[in-house]
Design a protein around this motif. Sequence first.
Motif, short mmCIF file in Angstrom:
data_model
loop_
_atom_site.label_atom_id
_atom_site.label_comp_id
_atom_site.label_asym_id
_atom_site.label_seq_id
_atom_site.Cartn_x
_atom_site.Cartn_y
_atom_site.Cartn_z
N UNK A 242 0.81 -1.22 0.00
CA UNK A 242 0.00 0.00 0.00
C UNK A 242 0.84 1.28 0.00
N UNK A 243 2.13 1.15 0.12
CA UNK A 243 2.99 2.34 0.21
C UNK A 243 3.10 3.07 -1.12
N UNK A 244 3.52 2.36 -2.15
CA UNK A 244 3.66 2.93 -3.50
C UNK A 244 3.94 1.80 -4.48
N UNK A 245 4.10 2.16 -5.74
CA UNK A 245 4.27 1.15 -6.78
C UNK A 245 5.61 0.40 -6.66
N UNK A 251 8.15 -6.35 1.28
CA UNK A 251 8.18 -5.49 2.46
C UNK A 251 9.57 -4.87 2.55
N UNK A 252 9.58 -3.58 2.79
CA UNK A 252 10.85 -2.90 3.05
C UNK A 252 10.92 -2.56 4.54
N UNK A 253 11.96 -3.02 5.22
CA UNK A 253 12.17 -2.71 6.63
C UNK A 253 13.53 -2.02 6.79
N UNK A 254 13.56 -0.92 7.53
CA UNK A 254 14.86 -0.34 7.88
C UNK A 254 14.81 0.26 9.28
N UNK A 255 15.99 0.50 9.84
CA UNK A 255 16.08 0.95 11.23
C UNK A 255 16.33 2.45 11.38
N UNK A 256 16.01 3.22 10.34
CA UNK A 256 16.08 4.68 10.48
C UNK A 256 15.06 5.12 11.52
N UNK A 257 15.39 6.13 12.30
CA UNK A 257 14.49 6.61 13.36
C UNK A 257 14.09 8.05 13.11
N UNK A 258 12.83 8.37 13.45
CA UNK A 258 12.30 9.70 13.25
C UNK A 258 11.74 10.25 14.56
N UNK A 259 11.76 11.54 14.70
CA UNK A 259 11.26 12.16 15.94
C UNK A 259 9.81 11.83 16.19
N UNK A 260 9.05 11.68 15.14
CA UNK A 260 7.61 11.39 15.29
C UNK A 260 7.33 9.91 15.53
N UNK A 263 7.70 5.15 10.82
CA UNK A 263 6.90 5.48 9.65
C UNK A 263 6.49 4.17 9.00
N UNK A 264 5.20 3.87 9.01
CA UNK A 264 4.71 2.59 8.50
C UNK A 264 3.56 2.80 7.50
N UNK A 265 3.71 2.23 6.34
CA UNK A 265 2.66 2.40 5.31
C UNK A 265 2.60 1.17 4.42
#
Length: 265
Positions: A242-245, A251-260, A263-265
């Motif tokens: 559902x993320x994009x084409x 499934x793409x998984x990575x360990x980048x971190x965000x202040x919010x 990020x899951x889509x």
Amino acid sequence: MIRVWVIGLVLVSAQLALAADPSASLRPVQRGGNAVQQPLTLEATGAISQPQQSAPQDAAKQRGGIFSSLRPLFRSNKAAKEGRAQKRLQAKGAVCGDLAIQGEQVGRVTGKLRGCGIENAVRVRSVSGVGLSQRAVMDCKTAGALKVWLEQSAKPALSKQGGGLSSLRVAAHYACRTRNNQKGAKLSEHGKGRAIDISGFRLADGSEVSVLKGWNARRYSKAMRRMHKGACGPFGTVLGPKANRFHLDHFHFDTARYRSGSYCK
């Protein structure tokens, strides 16, 4: 009588003189290598006056003996124990100090693009008993996140399908490239060893289910969504059909971190 009194007076005067001048004491004085450390004294200013080190301690310091510092000895013992434990794990095929993560040490990995590379990379072949279709290069943080996801989400989600999860089909791991291989895009987390793409799942009975076909399949859709949702937390970024084409088939998984948060889509 007067003579005896005079002699006594002379002796008393001599004793008073010795008391006034400690250097003239008849007691033997500690010398050279036999000198001992004097106790701490408090000066008139209130500061503690440090005693002079005895000659044996001075010599020991120069030799790097036990008097130089006790702490390094204890640190060395602890480091030695940790080193032996690490070697035992490596002998059993473990990486990242975790027996559940099997593979081999790679070390520093570099890339052509600026920002690419991994300082302490590992090449993982299986995690928590689940094999990888190809040995995936990543950092230990990503390997640890993969372990958490497998144990808490993926294995439970497929526990009643075909005898349970046997292996993951890895579509991508470390690669020095931009996001989605688009020219001018930002560097992908794959280029930092922080990402893994999974396109399918092999079950114990030999059957396979892909993300592309399983996402909307009646038999597997619930398990697919559970695995997708369960990755949100252990990983910082989770992308699916559902993320994009670009993510219709994996499934793409990575360990980048965000202040919010993740990020899951």
